[in-house]
Design an enzyme around this catalytic site. Structure first.
Site, PDB file in Angstrom:
ATOM      1  N   GLU A  92       0.958  -1.251   0.073  1.00 44.73           N
ATOM      2  CA  GLU A  92      -0.123   0.110  -0.053  1.00 44.73           C
ATOM      3  C   GLU A  92       0.595   1.358  -0.033  1.00 44.73           C
ATOM      4  O   GLU A  92       1.866   1.282   0.941  1.00 44.73           O
ATOM      5  CB  GLU A  92      -0.785   0.018   1.108  1.00 44.73           C
ATOM      6  CG  GLU A  92      -1.744   1.119   1.058  1.00 44.73           C
ATOM      7  CD  GLU A  92      -3.039   1.120   1.957  1.00 44.73           C
ATOM      8  OE1 GLU A  92      -4.071   2.040   1.683  1.00 44.73           O
ATOM      9  OE2 GLU A  92      -2.853   0.295   3.035  1.00 44.73           O
ATOM     10  N   ILE A  93       0.760   1.987  -1.129  1.00 49.87           N
ATOM     11  CA  ILE A  93       1.442   3.545  -1.116  1.00 49.87           C
ATOM     12  C   ILE A  93       0.524   4.358  -0.012  1.00 49.87           C
ATOM     13  O   ILE A  93      -0.584   4.523  -0.256  1.00 49.87           O
ATOM     14  CB  ILE A  93       1.407   3.854  -2.348  1.00 49.87           C
ATOM     15  CG1 ILE A  93       2.149   2.838  -3.199  1.00 49.87           C
ATOM     16  CG2 ILE A  93       2.010   5.186  -2.544  1.00 49.87           C
ATOM     17  CD1 ILE A  93       2.119   3.224  -4.761  1.00 49.87           C
ATOM     18  N   GLY A 114       0.032   7.102   6.228  1.00 52.28           N
ATOM     19  CA  GLY A 114      -1.023   7.873   6.657  1.00 52.28           C
ATOM     20  C   GLY A 114      -0.196   8.518   8.064  1.00 52.28           C
ATOM     21  O   GLY A 114       0.944   8.315   8.140  1.00 52.28           O
ATOM     22  N   TYR A 128       0.844  11.581   7.911  1.00 59.34           N
ATOM     23  CA  TYR A 128       1.717  12.379   7.487  1.00 59.34           C
ATOM     24  C   TYR A 128       3.093  12.545   7.771  1.00 59.34           C
ATOM     25  O   TYR A 128       3.603  11.493   7.776  1.00 59.34           O
ATOM     26  CB  TYR A 128       0.898  13.915   7.712  1.00 59.34           C
ATOM     27  CG  TYR A 128      -0.532  14.220   6.928  1.00 59.34           C
ATOM     28  CD1 TYR A 128      -0.696  14.374   5.665  1.00 59.34           C
ATOM     29  CD2 TYR A 128      -1.519  13.858   8.085  1.00 59.34           C
ATOM     30  CE1 TYR A 128      -1.918  14.388   5.213  1.00 59.34           C
ATOM     31  CE2 TYR A 128      -2.549  13.899   7.287  1.00 59.34           C
ATOM     32  CZ  TYR A 128      -2.831  14.379   6.022  1.00 59.34           C
ATOM     33  OH  TYR A 128      -4.294  14.211   5.493  1.00 59.34           O
ATOM     34  N   ASP A 144       5.785   4.931   2.084  1.00 56.07           N
ATOM     35  CA  ASP A 144       5.449   6.459   2.376  1.00 56.07           C
ATOM     36  C   ASP A 144       6.787   7.278   2.329  1.00 56.07           C
ATOM     37  O   ASP A 144       7.781   6.805   2.559  1.00 56.07           O
ATOM     38  CB  ASP A 144       5.142   6.497   3.829  1.00 56.07           C
ATOM     39  CG  ASP A 144       4.057   7.778   4.154  1.00 56.07           C
ATOM     40  OD1 ASP A 144       2.913   7.481   4.219  1.00 56.07           O
ATOM     41  OD2 ASP A 144       4.932   8.807   4.303  1.00 56.07           O
ATOM     42  N   ASP A 199       9.635   7.672  -2.448  1.00 54.42           N
ATOM     43  CA  ASP A 199       8.663   8.898  -2.790  1.00 54.42           C
ATOM     44  C   ASP A 199       7.917   8.101  -4.076  1.00 54.42           C
ATOM     45  O   ASP A 199       8.553   7.709  -5.145  1.00 54.42           O
ATOM     46  CB  ASP A 199       9.431  10.107  -3.526  1.00 54.42           C
ATOM     47  CG  ASP A 199       8.715  11.303  -4.148  1.00 54.42           C
ATOM     48  OD1 ASP A 199       7.600  10.984  -4.364  1.00 54.42           O
ATOM     49  OD2 ASP A 199       9.296  12.391  -4.126  1.00 54.42           O
ATOM     50  N   HIS A 229      -2.412  11.340  -4.142  1.00 53.80           N
ATOM     51  CA  HIS A 229      -3.649  11.500  -5.097  1.00 53.80           C
ATOM     52  C   HIS A 229      -3.423  12.636  -6.054  1.00 53.80           C
ATOM     53  O   HIS A 229      -4.229  12.938  -6.765  1.00 53.80           O
ATOM     54  CB  HIS A 229      -5.005  11.913  -4.046  1.00 53.80           C
ATOM     55  CG  HIS A 229      -5.271  10.986  -3.000  1.00 53.80           C
ATOM     56  ND1 HIS A 229      -5.077   9.712  -2.886  1.00 53.80           N
ATOM     57  CD2 HIS A 229      -5.480  11.423  -1.493  1.00 53.80           C
ATOM     58  CE1 HIS A 229      -5.186   9.323  -1.598  1.00 53.80           C
ATOM     59  NE2 HIS A 229      -5.275  10.401  -1.057  1.00 53.80           N
ATOM     60  N   GLU A 245      -7.093   4.546  -4.996  1.00 54.59           N
ATOM     61  CA  GLU A 245      -8.113   5.328  -4.266  1.00 54.59           C
ATOM     62  C   GLU A 245      -8.285   6.572  -4.482  1.00 54.59           C
ATOM     63  O   GLU A 245      -7.314   7.194  -5.354  1.00 54.59           O
ATOM     64  CB  GLU A 245      -7.983   5.227  -2.745  1.00 54.59           C
ATOM     65  CG  GLU A 245      -8.029   3.492  -2.294  1.00 54.59           C
ATOM     66  CD  GLU A 245      -7.949   3.235  -0.754  1.00 54.59           C
ATOM     67  OE1 GLU A 245      -7.831   4.374  -0.258  1.00 54.59           O
ATOM     68  OE2 GLU A 245      -7.793   2.242  -0.401  1.00 54.59           O
TER      69      GLU A 245
END
Length: 397
Positions: free
Chosen positions: A201-202, A205, A207, A233, A251, A277, A302
């Site tokens: 999963e990229i 969460g 931040y 992340d 990145d 996103h 997503e």
């Protein structure tokens, strides 16, 4: 412990003899610690502990192998869950659950048909301790039985929770006032639940907070009991690493960083992009990681709203088919599904994914791309191109 977990998952896939060899190579205490950690992660003993008036409960988990055994005390009460040296017996003596370590590993990490309780023994406290409580009180606390029931349920791989429940339990917004993604994930991932998988999963969460986030990684870990979960992340999230959860700092707009990560940890069976996103990042990630996906893998994107919003994600509503934005990029792939049906070669420029995407599913703000061979043939289109007179029509000019 992560390496031990990986070794046990691989061994459980092959069978009992390989599990036994893995346990003997690592030592019973090391293997048992890994398995008990997994049991307690899945049991969520903090949930019954939080119920008002639940009282206290404790149990001992004992795993055996070749005449040896190792045990861990677990105590549960209003202050939470304590394990090992930090644990203390509750008011009643602890119940003891005894099970063969190989049987336990197969139950947790093997195919479902290998789940067994043949060696399991549950030793309740002495009747001389328990029966008078029934007659004279005080009542046996609810937690006394609840902690045992939860652990046994895990060892039986019984009635696993669905993704909506797990999303709420682990605090991910994949089911929340923001999104209701879990119903779609359940539909696509449910049939894969008991397979050995690698999930990437990229977007972890939290931040820039190095210790925040990871809710969805824990959700995937629990949903896929035999899965290895990787979180990518831009921030360093190693503080969230756990058995079966590995974070990688990279990145998503950097193809080389993604390619290096995939070469080290892949191939992945599932990739989920819940990152920035921003369309350039989403498209770069897809172009880099889709080739690294297993041949029957699933790629998920997503939060497609980022394709439209200029204020937050530099998107645009001016041209909804523009391929430099995520949704327009995905729409082009829909035509690629039908690449064998075009009659004129100049209709569209062929894409590398035309023959390797076998399905695309769109939902509100969510897309699933199924990787697989897309070469079923277009017999009528072939005749229309090469011999239209066979169908009584004229050729295209």
């Amino acid at each position: 412990m992560t390496d031990m977990t990986d070794a046990l998952i691989e061994a459980a896939d092959r069978g009992r003899a390989d599990v036994a060899a893995t346990v003997e190579a690592a030592g019973l205490r090391t293997a048992a610690a890994t398995l008990i950690n997994e049991v307690l992660f899945r049991a969520h003993l903090d949930e019954p502990a939080a119920a008002a008036g639940a009282g206290e409960g404790s149990l001992v988990i004992t795993l055996t192998h070749g005449g040896q055994e190792t045990s861990v005390l677990v105590s549960v009460g209003p202050t939470g869950v304590e394990i090992g040296r930090a644990a203390r017996p509750a008011g009643l003596p602890p119940t003891v659950i005894i099970q063969d370590v190989c049987e336990t590993a197969l139950a947790l990490y093997g195919p479902r048909e290998r789940v067994s309780s043949a060696s399991r023994e549950i030793r309740w406290p002495s009747p001389r301790t328990m029966v008078p409580r029934l007659v004279n009180g005080p009542a046996v606390p609810r937690l006394f039985h609840a902690v045992v029931q939860r652990v046994v349920q895990v060892l039986d791989r019984d009635q696993p929770a669905g993704l909506t429940e797990l999303a709420v339990r682990h605090g991910t917004d994949k089911w929340s006032f923001l999104h209701q993604y879990t119903q779609h994930y359940q539909r696509h991932f449910g049939p894969l639940r008991d397979r050995r998988l690698k999930i990437c999963e990229i977007g972890v969460g939290g931040y820039g907070d190095t210790e925040a986030g990871g809710g969805s990684l824990s959700m995937w870990k629990e949903f896929f009991p035999r899965g290895l979960v990787y979180g990518v992340d831009i921030a360093d999230k190693r503080a969230l690493d756990r058995p079966r959860i590995t974070t990688i700092q990279a990145d998503q707009s950097d193809p080389e960083a993604l390619r290096s990560m995939a070469e080290k940890y892949g191939p992945f069976d599932i990739v989920i992009d819940d990152g920035s996103h921003m369309s350039p990042h989403v498209i770069t990630s897809f172009k880099t990681l889709f080739p690294c996906l297993a041949d029957d893998g699933i790629y998920v994107v997503e939060d497609l709203h980022g394709s439209y919003w200029p204020q937050l994600f530099k998107g645009s509503e001016d041209d909804l088919n523009a391929p430099q934005f995520t949704v327009g990029f995905l729409k082009e792939m829909v035509d690629g599904l039908n690449h064998e049906e075009f009659l004129k070669s100049e209709t569209r420029v062929p894409k590398p994914t035309d023959r390797s995407i076998k399905g695309i599913h769109f939902y509100h703000n969510l897309a699933f791309i199924d990787k697989g061979r897309n070469e079923e043939g277009g017999p009528i289109a072939s005749v229309l191109r090469e011999a239209p007179e066979l169908l009584g029509v004229e050729g295209l000019r």
